[in-house]
Design a protein around this motif. Structure first.
Motif, PDB file in Angstrom:
ATOM      1  N   UNK A 153       0.875  -1.166   0.000  1.00 33.94           N
ATOM      2  CA  UNK A 153       0.000   0.000   0.000  1.00 33.94           C
ATOM      3  C   UNK A 153       0.912   1.215   0.000  1.00 33.94           C
ATOM      4  N   UNK A 154       0.862   1.975  -1.068  1.00 36.46           N
ATOM      5  CA  UNK A 154       1.835   3.041  -1.286  1.00 36.46           C
ATOM      6  C   UNK A 154       1.140   4.395  -1.286  1.00 36.46           C
ATOM      7  N   UNK A 157      -0.507  -2.332  -4.823  1.00 35.86           N
ATOM      8  CA  UNK A 157       0.250  -3.132  -5.778  1.00 35.86           C
ATOM      9  C   UNK A 157       0.399  -4.546  -5.215  1.00 35.86           C
ATOM     10  N   UNK A 158      -0.070  -5.521  -5.964  1.00 38.83           N
ATOM     11  CA  UNK A 158      -0.063  -6.914  -5.532  1.00 38.83           C
ATOM     12  C   UNK A 158       0.945  -7.714  -6.339  1.00 38.83           C
ATOM     13  N   UNK A 159       1.379  -8.884  -5.834  1.00 41.98           N
ATOM     14  CA  UNK A 159       2.195  -9.765  -6.663  1.00 41.98           C
ATOM     15  C   UNK A 159       1.491 -10.054  -7.985  1.00 41.98           C
ATOM     16  N   UNK A 160       2.230  -9.939  -9.076  1.00 39.06           N
ATOM     17  CA  UNK A 160       1.632 -10.021 -10.402  1.00 39.06           C
ATOM     18  C   UNK A 160       1.471  -8.646 -11.029  1.00 39.06           C
ATOM     19  N   UNK A 165       2.653  -2.492   4.593  1.00 38.90           N
ATOM     20  CA  UNK A 165       2.580  -3.920   4.273  1.00 38.90           C
ATOM     21  C   UNK A 165       1.337  -4.513   4.927  1.00 38.90           C
ATOM     22  N   UNK A 166       0.184  -4.498   4.253  1.00 37.07           N
ATOM     23  CA  UNK A 166      -1.059  -4.969   4.867  1.00 37.07           C
ATOM     24  C   UNK A 166      -1.081  -6.457   5.159  1.00 37.07           C
ATOM     25  N   UNK A 167      -0.229  -7.229   4.462  1.00 34.55           N
ATOM     26  CA  UNK A 167      -0.213  -8.681   4.636  1.00 34.55           C
ATOM     27  C   UNK A 167       0.934  -9.160   5.510  1.00 34.55           C
ATOM     28  N   UNK A 215       1.288   2.086 -12.072  1.00 33.20           N
ATOM     29  CA  UNK A 215       1.370   0.639 -11.871  1.00 33.20           C
ATOM     30  C   UNK A 215       0.818  -0.065 -13.101  1.00 33.20           C
ATOM     31  N   UNK A 216       1.134  -1.366 -13.203  1.00 38.72           N
ATOM     32  CA  UNK A 216       0.699  -2.156 -14.355  1.00 38.72           C
ATOM     33  C   UNK A 216       0.506  -3.599 -13.923  1.00 38.72           C
TER      34      UNK A 216
END
Length: 470
Positions: A187-188, A197-200, A215-217, A299-300
């Motif tokens: 979370x930026x 932004x998630x993995x992937x 870092x929410x996770x 992001x992408x």
């Protein structure tokens, strides 16, 4: 809230549902790569007809951030205007951050602190410390080339963290960061707005931007490509035509959002010349009520990449999977490319379909986000990495080779699973490896063994009659 975009088309707003507890619910984004955007969190916060009026709406300060020289050609010029509650200059002096961060490198122009080797290298996934470690403290440099002082080259870092940044922001005066999360969402908060932004997915945070990463996770790790030479671009498509690869409308930039009020003892940590400096201020740097321009984070989602491939015979070069590039002064040669190996169909006839054995004048750093990489059946794990430098031979491992060849010409079309996603940072500059990466307990000393059992299949008896007669 009014959000306007021009240049490459109309704005599309994309929504992402996240935990409301942290204020990241219902995020919206502006769509398009390289667009000139305008966004305001309060209606009427953007000045009309000029950038720096005598008095800005709401009593805001006007401040410009330039990503290129003022005199850069219009098509290459990047800059944005902020309209903020207090200007960013309102801080105490910068001092070296204590304790010193010993694992960051921004200058590879001398031999001290680095190793050179043509040997193939591979690292296993790094352990995430149990001690409190945020994104800044969790960064460590693997390799790089050039120098941030002369604005040429790149550095490759990784990060392993377990805590959010508290009452602090990070800024990089050395280059652009392209972040590839492998474990855990990011979370930026930025001066432009917020991103999840998630993995992937990837995120690009350019030179000079101030941002904070939560870092929410919990435990999180990933890869970072830092570029000292200009900014990322979409690659030219050439004979492919007008469409394909990464589509401009899939790149997302945050909308304006701000924090007001007093934040006693807020710290801005600036990366400058490869070292970290710290200054205190009494307000959040995320106090931008409105902004406009074409210099902004984005992001992408890598799953939106449209791959191309050989459809009759032979294997395409990995360059066909380039997402973003930073060109050099030499036409067709990149300072660095960001390449992915996404899910796709492999259909070529009479063809060895995995990546072929090769030696390359470019240097290749690979990482695995999730799944199993098609060229390595074992040993290359999510969160791990490999480095094959200039003219260092490499290719598929023994198990992958033998399994592929055993299938013979009966090999049917098959799909690279959607559960697999690997990437590569590829550069024309030969990297130097940091001592701590070269001597890391996570380095794989047996990497060479994945090829050492490749046996000879040479059989002189299979030569054609014509060759025998000649």
């Amino acid at each position: 809230m009014d959000n306007i975009a021009s240049n490459n088309g109309a704005v599309k707003e994309h929504r992402s549902r996240v935990d409301a507890e942290a204020g990241f619910e219902d995020l919206r984004y502006l769509s398009g790569f390289g667009n000139h955007f305008a966004s305001e969190a309060l209606k009427g916060a953007l000045p009309d007809s000029q950038n720096s009026p005598l008095k800005c709406p709401y009593g805001l300060y006007a401040e410009q951030i330039s990503g290129t020289a003022f005199t850069a050609p219009r098509k290459a010029n990047q800059r944005s205007w902020f309209y903020r509650i207090k200007p960013s200059v309102t801080h105490e002096p910068f001092y070296p951050r204590q304790p010193l961060h010993e694992h960051l490198v921004g200058d590879f122009s001398n031999e001290k602190g680095c190793v050179t080797t043509p040997t193939q290298l591979r690292w296993k996934p790094v352990d995430i410390s149990k001690a409190r470690t945020d994104f800044i403290d969790g960064l460590f440099t693997i390799c790089g080339a050039g120098s941030c002082f002369v604005r040429h080259g790149y550095a490759i870092h990784m990060y392993a963290a377990n805590a959010s940044m508290e009452d602090s922001a990070f800024a990089n005066a050395d280059g652009d960061f392209l972040i590839v999360p492998q474990q855990g969402r990011l979370w930026i908060k930025t001066e432009f707005g917020r991103l999840q932004v998630s993995p992937g997915e990837i995120v690009v945070l350019q030179l000079g931007f101030r941002y904070s990463i939560d870092l929410p996770d919990g435990p999180s790790r990933g890869y970072v490509l830092e570029v000292f030479s200009g900014h990322f671009q979409l690659p030219d498509l050439g004979p492919i035509g007008a469409n394909g690869l990464a589509l401009p409308h899939d790149f997302l930039t945050p909308v304006a959002w701000y924090e007001g009020g007093v934040y006693s003892g807020f710290k801005v940590v600036q990366k400058f010349g490869g070292a970290l400096f710290e200054a205190k201020q009494n307000f959040s740097p995320f106090n931008v009520v409105a902004w406009r321009g074409n210099y902004a984070p984005f992001k992408y989602d890598l799953r939106k990449f449209c791959p191309f491939n050989a459809v009759l015979f032979d294997h395409g070069d990995p360059s066909i999977n380039t997402v973003l590039t930073v060109p050099s002064e030499r036409p067709g040669i990149a300072v660095v490319d960001f390449v992915i190996f996404p899910p796709r169909w492999l259909v070529s006839e009479h063809t060895f379909r995995p990546p072929y054995f090769h030696r390359n004048c470019m240097s290749e750093f690979m990482g695995l986000i999730y799944g199993l990489y098609e060229g390595k059946a074992e040993g290359f794990l999510p969160g791990g990495a490999s480095l094959h430098s200039c003219m260092t031979p490499h290719g598929v491992d023994t198990l992958t080779y033998e399994k592929t060849v055993a299938a013979g010409d009966d090999l049917k079309p098959f799909r690279i699973s959607g559960d697999s996603l690997a990437f590569m940072f590829e550069s024309s500059l030969t990297p130097k490896i940091t001592h701590w990466a070269f001597n890391s307990p996570h380095i794989d000393p047996d990497y060479y063994k994945c090829w050492i059992k490749l046996r000879s299949h040479f059989d002189q008896g299979t030569a054609t009659v014509e060759n025998d007669e000649n």
